[in-house]
Motif scaffolding. Structure first.
Motif, PDB file in Angstrom:
ATOM      1  N   MET A   1       0.848  -1.192   0.000  1.00 15.21           N
ATOM      2  CA  MET A   1       0.000   0.000   0.000  1.00 15.21           C
ATOM      3  C   MET A   1       0.878   1.234   0.000  1.00 15.21           C
ATOM      4  O   MET A   1       1.936   1.254   0.631  1.00 15.21           O
ATOM      5  CB  MET A   1      -0.914   0.041   1.219  1.00 15.21           C
ATOM      6  N   ARG A   2       0.400   2.252  -0.691  1.00 13.33           N
ATOM      7  CA  ARG A   2       1.042   3.559  -0.692  1.00 13.33           C
ATOM      8  C   ARG A   2      -0.040   4.594  -0.427  1.00 13.33           C
ATOM      9  O   ARG A   2      -1.151   4.492  -0.970  1.00 13.33           O
ATOM     10  CB  ARG A   2       1.700   3.876  -2.040  1.00 13.33           C
ATOM     11  N   PHE A   3       0.280   5.560   0.400  1.00 13.47           N
ATOM     12  CA  PHE A   3      -0.632   6.663   0.675  1.00 13.47           C
ATOM     13  C   PHE A   3       0.077   7.976   0.383  1.00 13.47           C
ATOM     14  O   PHE A   3       1.257   8.124   0.693  1.00 13.47           O
ATOM     15  CB  PHE A   3      -1.044   6.691   2.158  1.00 13.47           C
ATOM     16  N   TRP A   4      -0.658   8.919  -0.190  1.00 18.09           N
ATOM     17  CA  TRP A   4      -0.187  10.291  -0.325  1.00 18.09           C
ATOM     18  C   TRP A   4      -1.257  11.171   0.304  1.00 18.09           C
ATOM     19  O   TRP A   4      -2.450  11.010   0.028  1.00 18.09           O
ATOM     20  CB  TRP A   4      -0.001  10.661  -1.797  1.00 18.09           C
ATOM     21  N   PHE A   5      -0.831  12.094   1.160  1.00 16.35           N
ATOM     22  CA  PHE A   5      -1.766  12.921   1.913  1.00 16.35           C
ATOM     23  C   PHE A   5      -1.559  14.405   1.645  1.00 16.35           C
ATOM     24  O   PHE A   5      -0.422  14.887   1.662  1.00 16.35           O
ATOM     25  CB  PHE A   5      -1.567  12.709   3.420  1.00 16.35           C
ATOM     26  N   LYS A   6      -2.657  15.110   1.418  1.00 14.90           N
ATOM     27  CA  LYS A   6      -2.682  16.571   1.462  1.00 14.90           C
ATOM     28  C   LYS A   6      -3.690  16.887   2.561  1.00 14.90           C
ATOM     29  O   LYS A   6      -4.853  16.493   2.466  1.00 14.90           O
ATOM     30  CB  LYS A   6      -3.112  17.172   0.121  1.00 14.90           C
ATOM     31  N   ARG A   7      -3.230  17.594   3.567  1.00 18.69           N
ATOM     32  CA  ARG A   7      -4.039  17.745   4.780  1.00 18.69           C
ATOM     33  C   ARG A   7      -4.172  19.203   5.183  1.00 18.69           C
ATOM     34  O   ARG A   7      -3.188  19.930   5.254  1.00 18.69           O
ATOM     35  CB  ARG A   7      -3.380  16.956   5.905  1.00 18.69           C
ATOM     36  N   VAL A   8      -5.405  19.595   5.462  1.00 16.28           N
ATOM     37  CA  VAL A   8      -5.668  20.931   5.995  1.00 16.28           C
ATOM     38  C   VAL A   8      -5.482  20.879   7.507  1.00 16.28           C
ATOM     39  O   VAL A   8      -6.063  20.025   8.178  1.00 16.28           O
ATOM     40  CB  VAL A   8      -7.115  21.385   5.678  1.00 16.28           C
ATOM     41  N   ILE A   9      -4.647  21.764   8.009  1.00 21.15           N
ATOM     42  CA  ILE A   9      -4.500  21.854   9.459  1.00 21.15           C
ATOM     43  C   ILE A   9      -5.278  23.068   9.948  1.00 21.15           C
ATOM     44  O   ILE A   9      -5.435  24.061   9.241  1.00 21.15           O
ATOM     45  CB  ILE A   9      -3.026  21.931   9.905  1.00 21.15           C
ATOM     46  N   GLU A  10      -5.780  22.947  11.143  1.00 21.99           N
ATOM     47  CA  GLU A  10      -6.590  24.006  11.711  1.00 21.99           C
ATOM     48  C   GLU A  10      -5.708  25.056  12.373  1.00 21.99           C
ATOM     49  O   GLU A  10      -4.719  24.728  13.016  1.00 21.99           O
ATOM     50  CB  GLU A  10      -7.556  23.425  12.742  1.00 21.99           C
ATOM     51  N   LYS A  11      -6.108  26.278  12.198  1.00 18.03           N
ATOM     52  CA  LYS A  11      -5.420  27.370  12.862  1.00 18.03           C
ATOM     53  C   LYS A  11      -6.247  27.704  14.098  1.00 18.03           C
ATOM     54  O   LYS A  11      -7.435  28.004  14.002  1.00 18.03           O
ATOM     55  CB  LYS A  11      -5.320  28.579  11.934  1.00 18.03           C
ATOM     56  N   THR A  12      -5.636  27.616  15.258  1.00 18.43           N
ATOM     57  CA  THR A  12      -6.313  27.870  16.519  1.00 18.43           C
ATOM     58  C   THR A  12      -5.883  29.223  17.056  1.00 18.43           C
ATOM     59  O   THR A  12      -4.700  29.545  17.041  1.00 18.43           O
ATOM     60  CB  THR A  12      -5.960  26.764  17.545  1.00 18.43           C
ATOM     61  N   THR A  13      -6.853  29.989  17.526  1.00 19.11           N
ATOM     62  CA  THR A  13      -6.552  31.308  18.078  1.00 19.11           C
ATOM     63  C   THR A  13      -6.867  31.313  19.570  1.00 19.11           C
ATOM     64  O   THR A  13      -7.947  30.877  19.991  1.00 19.11           O
ATOM     65  CB  THR A  13      -7.387  32.394  17.367  1.00 19.11           C
ATOM     66  N   TYR A  14      -5.906  31.780  20.344  1.00 18.60           N
ATOM     67  CA  TYR A  14      -6.061  31.942  21.787  1.00 18.60           C
ATOM     68  C   TYR A  14      -5.837  33.408  22.110  1.00 18.60           C
ATOM     69  O   TYR A  14      -4.697  33.858  22.180  1.00 18.60           O
ATOM     70  CB  TYR A  14      -5.046  31.089  22.553  1.00 18.60           C
TER      71      TYR A  14
END
Length: 186
Positions: free
Chosen positions: A85-98
């Motif tokens: 198996m091979r996986f390629w990922f494009k992932r959105v990361i969340e921007k958190t505001t404090y």
């Protein structure tokens, strides 16, 4: 779940000839945001001396979305032999505001992204994830601007057995570098 996209609308597989038979490579493209494997919440039951870990709800929801996205656009064969198996990922990361500060809190590693998918596709792409004898994952992009996508390649290459035999021969020929079986001196 997001929409699924096909690189090869007419077919999701490619047959490659080899002297001992064809190798089937199956490609699946899912337009969903990859979610890393994560442990659920640990708990203890007082008075019963019992403990456990509940399933991670976000991971369970992601695995269900991945199965639904796969089955919405593809009719994958259930493979029963060892596979790659091979996986390629494009992932959105969340921007958190404090307050007045912001952070990107959820970067993941490739291993945790693939783990959740291996479990999700058991019974759909393969009978049991123990069949996966060779696996590789690449994070193509992980950012707030990424377009979420997972590309999966499944290869039922019959040559895996020959590669395993070759590795066992190499190991046997290098016995002088191996520790005795009952000696756990690392």
């Amino acid at each position: 779940a997001g929409a699924s996209y096909s690189l090869r609308p007419a077919s999701s597989s490619i047959s490659m000839g080899r002297g001992d038979g064809p190798i089937m490579k199956y490609y699946y493209v899912l337009g969903i945001n990859p979610e890393p494997w994560a442990m659920g919440t640990a708990f203890a039951i007082r008075g019963r001396r019992a403990a456990g870990v509940s399933p991670n709800r976000k991971l369970v929801a992601f695995q269900q979305a991945a199965r639904e996205a796969l089955l919405a656009d593809y009719d994958p064969p259930l493979l029963t032999e060892p596979l790659r198996m091979r996986f390629w990922f494009k992932r959105v990361i969340e921007k958190t505001t404090y307050g007045d500060k912001s952070a990107h809190a959820n970067y993941s590693d490739a291993t945790n992204l693939q783990k959740g998918l291996e479990d999700a596709f058991q019974g759909i792409l393969y009978k049991n994830d123990r069949q996966v004898v060779d696996i590789h994952s690449v994070i193509v992009e992980q950012s707030t601007e990424a377009s979420p996508v997972i590309v999966i390649e499944v290869d039922d290459d019959p040559d895996i057995q020959n590669e395993r035999k070759l590795m066992l021969e190499i190991i046997a020929n290098q016995a002088h570098v191996l520790a005795p079986r009952d000696d756990n001196k690392w």
